[in-house]
Every structure is written in C-alpha cells, then in structure tokens.
Design a protein around this motif. Sequence first.
Motif, PDB file in Angstrom:
ATOM      1  N   THR D 123     -20.422  -6.156 -40.155  1.00 49.19           N
ATOM      2  CA  THR D 123     -19.095  -5.794 -39.130  1.00 49.19           C
ATOM      3  C   THR D 123     -19.292  -4.749 -38.223  1.00 49.19           C
ATOM      4  O   THR D 123     -18.638  -4.893 -37.287  1.00 49.19           O
ATOM      5  CB  THR D 123     -17.899  -5.506 -40.117  1.00 49.19           C
ATOM      6  N   ILE D 124     -20.207  -3.813 -38.403  1.00 47.78           N
ATOM      7  CA  ILE D 124     -20.459  -3.014 -37.231  1.00 47.78           C
ATOM      8  C   ILE D 124     -21.050  -3.593 -36.207  1.00 47.78           C
ATOM      9  O   ILE D 124     -20.860  -3.007 -34.958  1.00 47.78           O
ATOM     10  CB  ILE D 124     -21.697  -2.009 -37.952  1.00 47.78           C
ATOM     11  N   THR D 125     -21.795  -4.844 -36.125  1.00 53.04           N
ATOM     12  CA  THR D 125     -21.947  -5.498 -35.063  1.00 53.04           C
ATOM     13  C   THR D 125     -21.020  -5.639 -33.945  1.00 53.04           C
ATOM     14  O   THR D 125     -21.013  -5.556 -32.849  1.00 53.04           O
ATOM     15  CB  THR D 125     -22.507  -6.874 -35.445  1.00 53.04           C
ATOM     16  N   VAL D 126     -19.803  -6.128 -34.603  1.00 51.76           N
ATOM     17  CA  VAL D 126     -18.755  -6.454 -33.859  1.00 51.76           C
ATOM     18  C   VAL D 126     -18.184  -5.024 -33.069  1.00 51.76           C
ATOM     19  O   VAL D 126     -17.762  -5.075 -31.771  1.00 51.76           O
ATOM     20  CB  VAL D 126     -17.405  -6.835 -34.818  1.00 51.76           C
ATOM     21  N   LEU D 127     -18.274  -3.931 -33.634  1.00 48.79           N
ATOM     22  CA  LEU D 127     -17.923  -2.701 -33.137  1.00 48.79           C
ATOM     23  C   LEU D 127     -18.749  -2.214 -31.925  1.00 48.79           C
ATOM     24  O   LEU D 127     -18.329  -1.984 -30.875  1.00 48.79           O
ATOM     25  CB  LEU D 127     -17.850  -1.591 -34.214  1.00 48.79           C
ATOM     26  N   ALA D 128     -20.124  -2.616 -32.142  1.00 52.72           N
ATOM     27  CA  ALA D 128     -20.907  -2.572 -31.162  1.00 52.72           C
ATOM     28  C   ALA D 128     -20.850  -3.404 -29.830  1.00 52.72           C
ATOM     29  O   ALA D 128     -20.822  -2.903 -28.964  1.00 52.72           O
ATOM     30  CB  ALA D 128     -22.485  -2.604 -31.514  1.00 52.72           C
ATOM     31  N   ILE D 129     -20.607  -4.595 -30.164  1.00 53.97           N
ATOM     32  CA  ILE D 129     -20.145  -5.729 -29.013  1.00 53.97           C
ATOM     33  C   ILE D 129     -19.312  -5.080 -28.532  1.00 53.97           C
ATOM     34  O   ILE D 129     -18.980  -5.255 -26.968  1.00 53.97           O
ATOM     35  CB  ILE D 129     -19.937  -6.943 -29.556  1.00 53.97           C
ATOM     36  N   LEU D 130     -18.185  -4.747 -29.373  1.00 53.49           N
ATOM     37  CA  LEU D 130     -16.778  -4.169 -28.515  1.00 53.49           C
ATOM     38  C   LEU D 130     -16.961  -2.897 -27.678  1.00 53.49           C
ATOM     39  O   LEU D 130     -16.699  -2.790 -26.623  1.00 53.49           O
ATOM     40  CB  LEU D 130     -15.518  -3.869 -29.659  1.00 53.49           C
ATOM     41  N   THR D 131     -17.690  -2.137 -28.160  1.00 55.85           N
ATOM     42  CA  THR D 131     -17.892  -0.749 -27.536  1.00 55.85           C
ATOM     43  C   THR D 131     -18.784  -1.425 -26.087  1.00 55.85           C
ATOM     44  O   THR D 131     -18.471  -0.596 -25.055  1.00 55.85           O
ATOM     45  CB  THR D 131     -19.053   0.057 -28.233  1.00 55.85           C
ATOM     46  N   GLY D 132     -19.778  -2.015 -26.306  1.00 52.19           N
ATOM     47  CA  GLY D 132     -20.498  -2.450 -25.099  1.00 52.19           C
ATOM     48  C   GLY D 132     -19.728  -3.079 -24.113  1.00 52.19           C
ATOM     49  O   GLY D 132     -19.920  -2.827 -22.912  1.00 52.19           O
ATOM     50  N   GLY D 133     -19.007  -4.046 -24.437  1.00 58.18           N
ATOM     51  CA  GLY D 133     -17.958  -4.781 -23.429  1.00 58.18           C
ATOM     52  C   GLY D 133     -16.712  -4.040 -22.882  1.00 58.18           C
ATOM     53  O   GLY D 133     -16.767  -3.883 -21.703  1.00 58.18           O
ATOM     54  N   TRP D 134     -16.404  -2.835 -23.823  1.00 57.11           N
ATOM     55  CA  TRP D 134     -15.601  -2.161 -23.091  1.00 57.11           C
ATOM     56  C   TRP D 134     -16.073  -1.016 -22.041  1.00 57.11           C
ATOM     57  O   TRP D 134     -15.681  -0.713 -21.170  1.00 57.11           O
ATOM     58  CB  TRP D 134     -14.476  -1.267 -24.252  1.00 57.11           C
ATOM     59  N   ALA D 135     -17.339  -0.611 -22.549  1.00 56.56           N
ATOM     60  CA  ALA D 135     -17.989   0.621 -21.795  1.00 56.56           C
ATOM     61  C   ALA D 135     -18.438  -0.030 -20.421  1.00 56.56           C
ATOM     62  O   ALA D 135     -18.549   0.790 -19.551  1.00 56.56           O
ATOM     63  CB  ALA D 135     -19.343   1.106 -22.471  1.00 56.56           C
ATOM     64  N   SER D 136     -18.472  -1.298 -20.359  1.00 60.91           N
ATOM     65  CA  SER D 136     -19.169  -1.837 -18.975  1.00 60.91           C
ATOM     66  C   SER D 136     -18.098  -1.974 -17.978  1.00 60.91           C
ATOM     67  O   SER D 136     -18.565  -2.051 -16.906  1.00 60.91           O
ATOM     68  CB  SER D 136     -19.548  -3.175 -19.124  1.00 60.91           C
ATOM     69  N   ASN D 137     -16.789  -1.510 -18.286  1.00 59.26           N
ATOM     70  CA  ASN D 137     -15.917  -1.625 -17.251  1.00 59.26           C
ATOM     71  C   ASN D 137     -15.788  -2.645 -16.306  1.00 59.26           C
ATOM     72  O   ASN D 137     -15.873  -2.678 -15.030  1.00 59.26           O
ATOM     73  CB  ASN D 137     -15.964  -0.181 -16.263  1.00 59.26           C
ATOM     74  N   ASN D 138     -16.026  -3.851 -17.004  1.00 60.10           N
ATOM     75  CA  ASN D 138     -15.903  -5.160 -16.283  1.00 60.10           C
ATOM     76  C   ASN D 138     -14.984  -6.208 -17.208  1.00 60.10           C
ATOM     77  O   ASN D 138     -14.968  -6.302 -18.495  1.00 60.10           O
ATOM     78  CB  ASN D 138     -17.463  -5.668 -16.385  1.00 60.10           C
ATOM     79  N   LYS D 139     -14.254  -6.808 -16.396  1.00 59.38           N
ATOM     80  CA  LYS D 139     -13.182  -7.726 -17.103  1.00 59.38           C
ATOM     81  C   LYS D 139     -13.924  -8.810 -17.831  1.00 59.38           C
ATOM     82  O   LYS D 139     -13.267  -9.107 -18.828  1.00 59.38           O
ATOM     83  CB  LYS D 139     -12.406  -8.128 -15.906  1.00 59.38           C
ATOM     84  N   TYR D 140     -14.956  -9.401 -17.302  1.00 57.44           N
ATOM     85  CA  TYR D 140     -15.526 -10.135 -18.260  1.00 57.44           C
ATOM     86  C   TYR D 140     -16.033 -10.009 -19.432  1.00 57.44           C
ATOM     87  O   TYR D 140     -15.957 -10.418 -20.634  1.00 57.44           O
ATOM     88  CB  TYR D 140     -16.782 -10.890 -17.290  1.00 57.44           C
ATOM     89  N   ALA D 141     -16.754  -8.591 -19.317  1.00 52.04           N
ATOM     90  CA  ALA D 141     -17.446  -8.043 -20.498  1.00 52.04           C
ATOM     91  C   ALA D 141     -16.263  -7.757 -21.540  1.00 52.04           C
ATOM     92  O   ALA D 141     -16.266  -7.805 -22.635  1.00 52.04           O
ATOM     93  CB  ALA D 141     -18.129  -6.863 -20.133  1.00 52.04           C
ATOM     94  N   LEU D 142     -14.982  -7.296 -20.899  1.00 56.01           N
ATOM     95  CA  LEU D 142     -14.008  -6.627 -21.903  1.00 56.01           C
ATOM     96  C   LEU D 142     -13.249  -8.143 -22.441  1.00 56.01           C
ATOM     97  O   LEU D 142     -13.190  -7.962 -23.670  1.00 56.01           O
ATOM     98  CB  LEU D 142     -12.710  -6.075 -20.989  1.00 56.01           C
ATOM     99  N   LEU D 143     -13.065  -9.255 -21.936  1.00 55.75           N
ATOM    100  CA  LEU D 143     -12.735 -10.333 -22.442  1.00 55.75           C
ATOM    101  C   LEU D 143     -13.742 -10.917 -23.216  1.00 55.75           C
ATOM    102  O   LEU D 143     -13.088 -11.241 -24.361  1.00 55.75           O
ATOM    103  CB  LEU D 143     -12.596 -11.474 -21.312  1.00 55.75           C
TER     104      LEU D 143
END
Lengths: 156, 102, 177, 327, 373, 159
Positions: D123-143
């Motif tokens: 499950t930690i993978t998901v947290l990592a993906i989420l962190t990466g997506g959010w930290a990119s400050n990009n709407k595509y990444a966040l979606l």
Amino acid sequence: MKINDIEARMHSKFPESPLNRDDTGGTGVQWSIAVPISGIRDAATEFDAAGFFLESITALDFEDTFELVYHFNCYEPGSRASVRMLCGHDEVPPSICDIFRGAVWLEREVHDFFGIKFSGNADMRPLLLPEDADYHPLRKTFGKVGAYHKREVIYG
Amino acid sequence: MNCLSTYLIISALLFSLGLLGILQRRNLIGMLISVELLLNAANLNFMAYNRFLVSDPVTGQVITLFVMGLAAAEAAIGLSIILALYRKMHSINIEAAQKMKG
Amino acid sequence: METSGLNFILQAAFWVTVALTVAGASIAVFPRNILYNVLGLALALTGIAGFYLFLGSLFVALMQLLIYVGAICIAIVFAIMLSRPLHMEALPRPRAKVWLGILGSAVFFIGAVSVALKTKWLPAAGHVYNSSQWSVQNIGNALLTRYELVFEVISLVLLVAIIGAVITAGFSRRISS
Amino acid sequence: MSEGLLGSELFRLILGLVIVLAFSQLNALFLVWLERKVSGHIQLRPGPMEVGPHGLLQTIIDGVKLVGKELIMPLKADRKLFFLAPVLVFTPVLVGFLVLPFGPGLIIHDMNVGVLLVFAFSTITVLAILTGGWASNNKYALLGAVRSVAQNVAYEIPLLLAVMSVVLMVHSLSFSQIVASQKTVWFVFIQPLACLIYLIAATAETNRAPFDIPEAESELVAGFHTEYGGMGFGLFFLAEYTNMFIVCAVATSLFFGGWNGPFGISLGIPGVFWFLIKTYFLIFVIMWVRWTFPRVRFDQLMNFSWKVLIPLSLVNLVITAIVVKII
Amino acid sequence: MDELEKIEGNERVYSLNLGPQHPSTHGVLRILLDLDGEYIVKADPVIGYGHRGHEKMGENRQYKQFLPNTSRMDYLSGMLYNHGFVLAVEKLAGIKVPERAKYIRVIASELNRISSHLLWFGTYLLDLGGITPFLYAFDDREQILDILDAISGSRLTYSYCRFGGVSRDVDMKFIEMTRAFLKRMEARWVDYEDLVTKNVIFIHRTRDVGVISLELARQYGVTGPNLRACGVAFDVRRSEPYEVYDRFDFEIPTGSKGDALDRYVVRFREMQQSCRIIDQALEHLPEGEIMTPKVPQKLSPPKGEVYTAFESARGLTAYYLVSDGSPGPYRCHIRVPSFGNLNVLNDVLPGTLVADAIAILGSVDLVIPEIDR
Amino acid sequence: MGYFKDIFNGGLSLIEGMGVTARRLFRPLVTVQYPRKKIPLSSAYRGHIELKIFGESGTHKCIVCLNCEKTCPSGVIRVQGEKLKEKGPKTLTSYVIDFSRCSLCGLCVEICPTSTLKYSREYELVGETWADCKIDLLARLARQVEEMEAEKKTQGIAA
C-alpha cells in the motif's frame, strides 16, 4: 423536395430579390437568392424550419462591397441553396448564430479573415488567427495586392 | 532502551503532540490526523504493558487490534462527515462547522 | 562479541525508529500543508509499527501497516483530494489557541512522564515473556473465543460505520453524464 | 530482547537484501526488455535489436541514459516531496522479496505472516504515487494520483479476499507452507475463481493495462509521473516492473504451486526454476493482456471492482470457508 | 442543470489545458476544459495553431500551383482533396475527363479513404489505450501507401490528379496489388472485429458516449460518418454523384444513436464499402486515354463561380472558387468537414468525463490542419 | 442471470481478442531494420528534381527558359544562365534548388520544354542546417557524369 418548397417560400418572402436557378448543377448550387442585409435572419429562419443545415459562410471582397455567401443544404440529394448578401465595407450584418449554433464559429472565421463584425454574435475573438490579430488577411488589400475588382466585373 | 518507561515516554510524547494538534488546528482533516496520533499513543501503551507486565500474552494485542478497527470506523465516519460538510460549506475549517448550530 | 555488535545495531535501529516516529508525529501536527500532515502521520504510524516489532509482535505491526497506513492514511488522502483544501488559502492559527494548545499538551506531557517514571511498574504474577506465545494462532484463538463478543460488536460497528459513511458522503454525482 | 525474531536472522536479512537489490534491478531491466520484445512480436515488429544480441542490452543503455539525465523539477513543485516520491515507491517493492519462496529453503526470511507482509507494504506504493503526483504541481499528475488512490482502494479488497480463500484452505499465512501444501494439486484448480480475481486485481494494483488509468497516456499524458524525467522516472519505471514480478511471484506461490512441478512431477528441474518459469509465464500473460486491450474508463473500473470482483470474491470466500469447515 | 450552474463560479471548478501538445489531440488542438473533479463543465476548443493561409495562397496562385496545397490541408486524405479540387476547376473551365481517368481517380480516392479510416481506426484505439490495433492498422495502411506510391510517386501528399486527367497511368501491377490488398483485407476485417469491435472493454468505452443527436448535428453542420452515425444516409457520393460514383453498387452505412460506437461502426463498414467500390471499379476499368489533350498549361477559366462538393474521408468538403478570368481564382474558399465536427464538441463535451472527452475527440476523427487551413 | 451472462460474454470477447494477438506472435515480422535493409523504391518515386543526362551529348539540355522557376509555387528553383556567344541560346551556369521549401508537386518537370528535369531517386535527405537543403543540381550532374564515366571505364577493363 424540400428545395422546391423553400424556393417558393423564399420567393414569396423576398419578391423583389433576384433568384438564380441552376438546373444543370454546373455551379454546384441549385439556386441562389440575393437578400438585403436585413433579410438574412428571415432567410435563415426559413431554412432552419425546413430542416436545412448551414454548410458554410464566406465572403468575397470587392472594391465596392463585401458579398457574404451562405450555403445551405439538406439531407436530400441536390438541395444546395445559397443566400447572397451585399454588405458594405463598414456595415455590420446581423448574426444568425442563435438560429444555427454552428454559425458562431463560421462567423468568427469570416470576422478573422475579412473583419466583418456580426451584431448579435457575442464571441468575436479571433478563431484561426492569433489572439491579438488586428489584420484581416483575406481582404484584397492585405499583403501582396493582386486583382481587386468591382463586383460587376465578375458578376456582370 | 527496550524497557517499559521508554515506551511510556514515547507514547506520552505522541499523545501530547496529538493533543496539541487537536487544540490548535482549524482544519478538520488535520484534527482527524491528530486523533489518529492519540489513538496510536494509547495503542503503544497497551502493547508495552502487555509485553512487560501482563501475564496473558494476547490481551494487549487483541485490544490494539480492536482499537485499529475502531479507528478505521472513526476515520470512515469522520471523513464522510468532513466531505458532507465540505459540500455544504465549501470549507473544512472548524469555524465553518460552528455555523451549523442553532 | 557478536551479540554485542548485534545489540548495538538493534539499539541504533530502536533509536532511529524513535526519531522517525517523533519526526513523523511532528510533521503530522505542525506544517500547515495538509498533505505533509498525512505523510507525517504515515511515517509516525510506520514508526509505531516498528515499535510493535521491537515489542515482539510482527502480526500487530503488519496489521498496523495494513490498516493505518494502507487504509486510514489512504482514506484521509482521498478525503483531501475530494475536498481540495490544498487549493484554499490556509487561515492563520489564532495565537491564543496555539499557546493554549502548547500549554495544555506540555502539562499533559510532564504529568504523564512523571507518572510513568515515578510509578514502580511491577510485572503481574506469572508474567513471562515468551515469543512463541505471541503468535498469530493465539491471537486468532483469543479473538474467536474469549473476545468473540467484542469482535462481533466491532465488526458490526465497522459495518454500520461504512454504511453511515456511504450515506453521509453520498455516492451520487452532481452532474450525470 | 527478541533475538528469536531479529537476532540471528539479521545478517541473513542484510545479505538477502543485497542479493534482492541486485536481482530486482536486473530482473526489472530484463522485464523491460521482455515487454518490448513481447509487444514488438505481437505487433509484427522485432522490438529492440541494436544494442547487444537481440537488443538485450538496450535497457541497460536506457538506464545509463536515464541516470545521466538532468533532474528537472517544475518551478512550483514541492521540492522535498518531489524527490522523496521515487525513493518511496521503491522501498515497499523490495520488502516483498523478503518473503518470496523461490525454492524449498530458498527464502530470505520465512515468516509465518509472510502473505500479510507483502500486502501490508504494497500500500505504500500508492502513497508514493500520490506524493509524486501531488508534488509535481501539475494537474495531469494530480488527476493521475487521485485515480491511483481510488483504484487502489477499490482493488485492495478483492485482492485480499481472493488471497484469504487460499489462506483459509492452508490455515497459514506463511508462503512456504502454502506452497508446500500444493505438492500435487495446485490451488488454481481448486480455486480458479480466486486465482482469476487475484490476477485481475493484481493487474489493477500494478497499474498495468487495461487498468493503467493513473498513467493513462492518451488522457493524462503520463499521469502521476508526467513531470518526472531522468532517474526519477527511471525509479518509477523500475518499481512498476519489480512490482509486477512480485505480484506474479505471489500468484505463483498462492495458486500455481510455487516451486512444485505440475501434479507433483518435478522432471528433475530444481524448484527455483519451476518457480521462475511460472512467474515469468504469468508476467508474459500480463504483458500479452496489456498489448491486446484498450483501457477501461475510470468509473467502469470502479464499477467492475464493486459490482463484480468484490461480490464474487466474497461468495468465493464464504463457500471456501464452508467447504473447509465441512471437510 | 440548475445544480451545474450553482457549482460554476466557485472554487470547485478548475481549468485544464488539454493541448496544444497532448498525446490525444491529433495535431495542434487545444481545448480549455473547466473541470469539476474529472467531469467537464465547459469545453472551449482553441484552434488556429496550424493556420497557413491556404485560402490566401489560393488567391495568389495559378490553379495548377494551388493543387499541391490541397493535399496538405487534410494530409490523411490528400488524394480526395486533390480530386475535389480538380473537379472544381474542371467544372469551372468546362474540361472533359476521359473515362479511364475517372475510374482511376475513383480507385485512388477510395484507397485513400480506406487509408484515412485505417489511420483513424488505429489512432482511435490508441486514444482508448489499445496500442496493438494501431500497429495492425498501420500495417494495412502501408499496403495502400505502397499502391498509391506506385502510381503517384509519393505516399502522403500525392498531387496525382491533373486538370483533365491523372498524371500517370496505372499498369497491371497496380491492379494486381490492389486486388491483393482487397483480398488481404477480407481476413483483416474478421481480426479487427475479434480484436476490437466485439471487445467488451471497447464497447463499454464507446457505447452511449458522446451522443450527437441528429438535431445537434444539423445545427452545427456535422457531415460525413459522424452524421451518418445519427441515422441519416447523407453522402455526397450519393446525393450529388460526381465522377462515376453513380455506376457503383455500394451501401451507405448508418448508425442509430449517434454515439461513439455508432461512429466507429459506420467508419468500419465504410471501409468495407470502399473495398466494394474499388472491386467494381477494377472490374470495369476501361482502356483509353488518361489525360484530355487540350488542357492549356496556363488555365484561365471564364468568369463565374463554382461550388463543388465531394465526400472526403471526414465528410462534405467543398471548394468554392470564384474566377475573374485570370489564371488564378479571385476567391478560393474551402468548406472543411472537421470544422463543424469540432464545433459540435462545444455542446457534446460538457458533462462528460475527461476519459470520455478523449474517446469523443477521437471518435469524430478530426484533422486539425484541415480546420486551420 | 443477465449479470453472469454479461460477465461470461465479456470474458469470451476478451479471450477472442487475445487469440488474435497470440496468432500474430508467430507470424513473420513486417518491419525491416532500416539502415541495414532497404525496401525497393517504387518505380514512380519522386525525389527532388535533378537534371537528366542525355546519352548523345553526355549532359543536360537546359536552355535557361526559366519556365520552371516561374511555375514553381514555392520559389524553390533558382536558375542562372549566361550568354556565352553573341547569338544563340543561353548556357546554364547555376541551377540551385532549396529542397526545404519544395512541395514535390512536379510542375517544373511537367513544364520543362526540353524535358531535362526528372525526379531523382534520392530519399536519404537529412540535413542539419538550411544550407544542407540547398542542392546544386549542376554539381550533382557533374558528379553523376564522373561516376558514369568511371563505371564505363571499369566495365571497359572488365570487358
């Protein structure tokens, strides 16, 4: 045939307007009618009610005037009609974008290229040209000036 | 290191951090996070007591598991309330929730 | 000699876990960015799972990871994404509240620590630590015999909570495609 | 002190981790190559051919290129989290290797809760993906990140339920015991439904097509790793393939008899080879699926999980429980 | 809807720039999306990144000099655009075309239509996340390009038609290649049906997605397969038959609902119908000249105008040429089908998911440079 | 029961799809490794233009009529000629095309009164600068003539 019905209707609506018929299909348009600027909305309403769709709006730039050409067509074979309208270089024709929704972009395009403003079309941002374009490239005076005729040179 | 009081102190530290979070935060989700810290501090105590004092080896673990289950329930309910609140108030601050009274 | 070396490693690991946990808890509480809080919480919870490991219960440690990190943290993140507080302006915390909070928690901390240190903790009669007894089988047996009622009640509570959450949050979309 | 758990095992653990690190990297590189070859041949083209025999060294060259690239971070990205995410995504993946039973006795740490360990850390993978997506400050990444979380929430449940039906049959959470009890009959024959559900949910867990919505290329450009380049992207990439290996290895141990040959026939092949053959075959199947199907839509994915997988896996679990009780 | 309005104007809605550089916009299209979660509240296509001023170029050039331009408007069906342009000029100047040239033009046009549809088929599946059908489609398309390469000498921008005929005669090898291609496709249709048309994921992704009602299509002037998917059998090849299309027996596939699946099915069956046309044309290919001998190098048609419509791969396309008697047109307007097909998305996209938006965008088969001109 | 039927049919369709891809796994490849292997060009292939070599004179027949330059829609061609003799035709001194602007319409080939233009069969035309796209057809012609002569010589030796 829808095209005959609407021809009769248009004829009665604009009795003094010249109506050109092309039975041979040599020009690709079954008949064309010239309407005054004020008449275009009436004509468009008639076409809309008869189930036609708007194929294109374009303009011709002549030395003395613009000529706007609207092509209407319906889903029956051989039913193309064109509505032509003379429009002075500083006149503002009415928009038909509330009758045919697709006209918004077509009018925007004409505005882009010829600088003809349509009253009633709220969205007059440049469509194909850059956002800050203040030139109208399809006017004959733009760029390399070639032939620039009066209307009667071509249409007699 | 591995003795009861170490764990108790750590758990006390976690608990007071959680307490601090609850007291000072305005963000409801932030408060929920702090609550999780409190629960975990308690859990840690249970486990430590079980390890060092209690004769029955499973009680503490079972209670910890139960607390986890409760925490999951609490989080589910809490988050859904926060979401509902957000839909209503367009805010997840605690002050927004106060508007609901009376 | 080997045991002492091993002991040293274990010691170090323990204190690293302590540091991580406290750091995680601090990140969970102090930063204003809510996503940092959640990640801090996840870190603190992982650290606590580490403590459970030191206390001898691998099973509880894994459950801690599975439930807290895997479910609760993810759920919180989900709520964050849905309510989008990230795009909102974070309001300043009222100064009085902050001081009150610090005071309150400091008082609690001092009290709890002093109690913890002053009390003479005595193992209960018959307490022997035996790692074999801390097994999954024992926990399972206890859950379904002695604690069966509690187990059932908790299950019920969870079920009710899930249904309640579904109803409260509402699954209906505002715009239907 | 809990020497029983941590003491003598510690050195073995560290040694194992080193081997695992080396193996997982090589394996991921190999899988990337394999994926390209499989996709190539399915699409009637040869795939990489230039570097090494049949392009075998292509991925290594690619890796070198990725390492050599500048780490670019978007201007308003969250610096710390942006660099944390690719590291974070890789850690849980490695933990999984600790308990995988490559062969009889060939297991780094045979825990009695091994199955739990793999899923607890995944499950930690998901947290990592989420962190990466959010930290990119990009709407595509966040979606992409949000999609990833929702997908994970939905697919964790059938995954665990499917695994539980096997656990119920063996009465153990230990991989070696589960594998040992499939000496003659693999569980895929007893639990075909659970196996299918596990494979589907595992495909979703690893964000592989047709469930690759978090990185849906045609929709979200590259999803959560849109802004990552160089080694940041490389780590996400390697983690995806390592994750795939773990998921397939777990499937092999749970349903396909691990190191056992079919029906107790070992043909003299060592167990570890049986294990790897089956794992790589499953990986091949997952690749084959990826290169065949279009991507499902986000809400259809959720619907599929909630309306099909979860009820079916629940029913399967209940039936298993009843049957196990009766026998 | 009232709830939708309530949501607008608060912080829930955020905007997303889809394009101009995005894997699924097929060219430089930019769509400004206002999103609520993954739901689209408002879509505003921004076009014009590929505007090259073809209409102005047309006014400043001789007719024959404009011919190569035409295949660059819609580079996927360049042959069809060439074909339409020579039709218009032939009509304007009153040039007769030999029978053989007419048949060759039809064969080349239909091959080009299939290649355009195949490319759409592949990229559409690519939009939906299926990569392999894309490469299969390109494999088939390659055969067509080889055939067209053999007669015209280029693979994309053909400039093959000439006023009064075509530039190169076809030989037996061409006929054999085309026949072999038709035979090859028989088996491929079955494969495509198994791989895509029947696929449950594909069906779920496209059914009831992006429904363009007939009324909406009429309002926006949608034509081509997108219109036929709404249930109207309107095809210029049938309604105003040009060249020799009235001699062939072919069906006009139509859909019923106007959703993405219907558009897919219509295009898919259109490819099969094109194969039928090619088959018949090959059968009846007459011997004779391929060029009218008396076409002057500097063509100066008489004064007048012509509006010639033809069916490109994307719908009703028309050249509107006004001649003032000089070697170049006084006005050269091109009515492009993708213009209306994109315009309608203003009304179709709101309320759908981002993933659906991609599916819809792909299903209407846009070629952006054609819109930009 | 519709529920299970849907699942079953859906699964079946997926398996059918996998069958299609599986069959392809064992088919021969359709691509070639380009720089190592090349596909023969079609006979009609149109590369950039070049000057034709006529057998009898061993050179081109350009009379510098400038038709090609005038007819080119994109202004690709630059032709220069000089009058070497007082009377008589001009002689070609430079024939340069800017291939980066060429749209390969072929109008120049069609209009050439002496048919001295033809399409080359060149397709490897990568350039790094605009200058790389400028092709001097006279130089090219000279090179080709040289090559032809060299070939003739070797053939003569072989014979």
